[in-house]
Scaffold this motif. Sequence first.
Motif, PDB file in Angstrom:
ATOM      1  N   UNK A  95      19.960  -5.122   5.695  1.00 17.01           N
ATOM      2  CA  UNK A  95      18.689  -3.976   6.472  1.00 17.01           C
ATOM      3  C   UNK A  95      17.998  -3.056   5.508  1.00 17.01           C
ATOM      4  N   UNK A  96      17.314  -2.676   6.425  1.00 20.71           N
ATOM      5  CA  UNK A  96      16.940  -0.808   5.591  1.00 20.71           C
ATOM      6  C   UNK A  96      15.567  -0.752   5.723  1.00 20.71           C
ATOM      7  N   UNK A  97      14.305   0.165   5.430  1.00 23.68           N
ATOM      8  CA  UNK A  97      13.118  -0.192   5.202  1.00 23.68           C
ATOM      9  C   UNK A  97      12.332  -0.654   3.893  1.00 23.68           C
ATOM     10  N   UNK A  98      12.458  -1.815   3.270  1.00 22.56           N
ATOM     11  CA  UNK A  98      12.274  -2.335   2.230  1.00 22.56           C
ATOM     12  C   UNK A  98      10.994  -3.547   2.089  1.00 22.56           C
ATOM     13  N   UNK A  99      10.000  -3.490   1.262  1.00 18.47           N
ATOM     14  CA  UNK A  99       9.563  -4.704   0.848  1.00 18.47           C
ATOM     15  C   UNK A  99      10.047  -5.209  -0.406  1.00 18.47           C
ATOM     16  N   UNK A 100       9.650  -6.581  -0.731  1.00 16.53           N
ATOM     17  CA  UNK A 100       9.778  -7.450  -1.487  1.00 16.53           C
ATOM     18  C   UNK A 100       8.019  -7.976  -1.951  1.00 16.53           C
ATOM     19  N   UNK A 101       7.916  -7.838  -3.489  1.00 17.59           N
ATOM     20  CA  UNK A 101       6.735  -8.317  -3.557  1.00 17.59           C
ATOM     21  C   UNK A 101       6.732  -8.785  -5.272  1.00 17.59           C
ATOM     22  N   UNK A 102       5.794  -9.618  -5.956  1.00 11.83           N
ATOM     23  CA  UNK A 102       5.831  -9.714  -6.940  1.00 11.83           C
ATOM     24  C   UNK A 102       4.860  -8.384  -7.265  1.00 11.83           C
ATOM     25  N   UNK A 103       4.248  -7.984  -7.273  1.00 10.74           N
ATOM     26  CA  UNK A 103       3.797  -6.576  -7.300  1.00 10.74           C
ATOM     27  C   UNK A 103       4.560  -5.368  -7.397  1.00 10.74           C
ATOM     28  N   UNK A 104       5.901  -5.593  -7.014  1.00  8.40           N
ATOM     29  CA  UNK A 104       7.007  -4.137  -7.904  1.00  8.40           C
ATOM     30  C   UNK A 104       7.728  -4.792  -8.893  1.00  8.40           C
ATOM     31  N   UNK A 105       7.825  -4.513  -9.912  1.00  9.18           N
ATOM     32  CA  UNK A 105       8.282  -5.404 -11.295  1.00  9.18           C
ATOM     33  C   UNK A 105       9.658  -4.472 -11.322  1.00  9.18           C
ATOM     34  N   UNK A 106       9.783  -3.469 -10.930  1.00 12.58           N
ATOM     35  CA  UNK A 106      11.322  -2.529 -10.588  1.00 12.58           C
ATOM     36  C   UNK A 106      11.419  -2.082  -9.604  1.00 12.58           C
ATOM     37  N   UNK A 107      12.827  -2.462  -8.748  1.00 11.32           N
ATOM     38  CA  UNK A 107      13.006  -1.483  -7.835  1.00 11.32           C
ATOM     39  C   UNK A 107      12.509   0.274  -7.695  1.00 11.32           C
ATOM     40  N   UNK A 108      12.343   0.411  -7.459  1.00  7.53           N
ATOM     41  CA  UNK A 108      11.616   1.915  -6.802  1.00  7.53           C
ATOM     42  C   UNK A 108      11.506   1.994  -5.656  1.00  7.53           C
ATOM     43  N   UNK A 109      11.116   3.959  -5.443  1.00 12.89           N
ATOM     44  CA  UNK A 109      11.113   3.826  -4.129  1.00 12.89           C
ATOM     45  C   UNK A 109       9.084   4.350  -3.762  1.00 12.89           C
ATOM     46  N   UNK A 110       8.726   3.564  -3.115  1.00 10.15           N
ATOM     47  CA  UNK A 110       7.223   3.766  -2.383  1.00 10.15           C
ATOM     48  C   UNK A 110       6.732   3.516  -1.317  1.00 10.15           C
ATOM     49  N   UNK A 111       5.700   3.430  -0.881  1.00 11.13           N
ATOM     50  CA  UNK A 111       4.900   3.529  -0.019  1.00 11.13           C
ATOM     51  C   UNK A 111       4.292   2.369   1.045  1.00 11.13           C
ATOM     52  N   UNK A 112       4.076   1.697   1.681  1.00 13.62           N
ATOM     53  CA  UNK A 112       3.209   0.824   1.990  1.00 13.62           C
ATOM     54  C   UNK A 112       2.522   1.071   4.008  1.00 13.62           C
ATOM     55  N   UNK A 113       1.140   0.762   3.404  1.00 11.20           N
ATOM     56  CA  UNK A 113       0.399   1.004   4.590  1.00 11.20           C
ATOM     57  C   UNK A 113      -0.647  -0.326   5.722  1.00 11.20           C
ATOM     58  N   UNK A 114      -0.352  -0.448   6.780  1.00 10.55           N
ATOM     59  CA  UNK A 114       0.158  -1.291   7.797  1.00 10.55           C
ATOM     60  C   UNK A 114      -1.918  -1.214   7.850  1.00 10.55           C
ATOM     61  N   UNK A 115      -2.164  -2.666   8.145  1.00  9.21           N
ATOM     62  CA  UNK A 115      -3.379  -3.368   8.931  1.00  9.21           C
ATOM     63  C   UNK A 115      -3.913  -1.857   9.672  1.00  9.21           C
ATOM     64  N   UNK A 116      -3.075  -1.318  10.173  1.00  9.55           N
ATOM     65  CA  UNK A 116      -3.252  -0.200  11.672  1.00  9.55           C
ATOM     66  C   UNK A 116      -3.585   1.285  11.348  1.00  9.55           C
ATOM     67  N   UNK A 117      -3.193   1.548  10.258  1.00  6.40           N
ATOM     68  CA  UNK A 117      -3.411   2.506   9.275  1.00  6.40           C
ATOM     69  C   UNK A 117      -2.005   2.985   9.144  1.00  6.40           C
ATOM     70  N   UNK A 118      -0.745   2.550   9.693  1.00  3.72           N
ATOM     71  CA  UNK A 118      -0.077   3.766   9.471  1.00  3.72           C
ATOM     72  C   UNK A 118       0.920   3.207   8.337  1.00  3.72           C
ATOM     73  N   UNK A 119       1.130   4.390   7.299  1.00 11.36           N
ATOM     74  CA  UNK A 119       2.207   4.739   6.509  1.00 11.36           C
ATOM     75  C   UNK A 119       3.727   4.829   6.469  1.00 11.36           C
ATOM     76  N   UNK A 120       4.319   3.579   5.771  1.00 12.97           N
ATOM     77  CA  UNK A 120       5.777   4.068   5.960  1.00 12.97           C
ATOM     78  C   UNK A 120       5.757   4.171   4.465  1.00 12.97           C
TER      79      UNK A 120
END
Length: 156
Positions: A95-120
Amino acid sequence: MMKHSLVLLSFAVALSGCAAMDRLSGKPPAAKDPALATEFAPAVQTTPLGGSGQSAASLDTTSAAEKSAALAVKPTGGERTLGQSVVALGPPAEQGLWVQSELVTAAAKGRVVAPNGKSLAVDLRPGSGGALMSLGAYQALGIGLTELPKITIYGP
């Protein structure tokens, strides 16, 4: 005539080990191994998709207030673009709002932008291989659960 006889003789010698020659000579075909192809996988019972499964809404326990607050977060001056990644739906049990990627080297707070322009605003998790995004994040961004969107990831 002699050439034809030699060709036929060499052809017959070449095929002497074949089953076709055995059939032509009247021999019975070689017995097959009775142990082959006599075992079958046990029957598997399946249920139709959409039958008694759970809906995505019932699996997502992230509240509407949490999603709204995460959508309202504005970019900060200290963040940087980590890159873009195609994401797949992660395990719904996480659960929760998270993204797991090899672009991330350590757990942190961040933001993503979807193709539709929404930011989360999301929790960034280090990963390897294909990038994953939570069910709650997919729904908050308005992305279909079967889509593989290319998102931009921002972090510290």
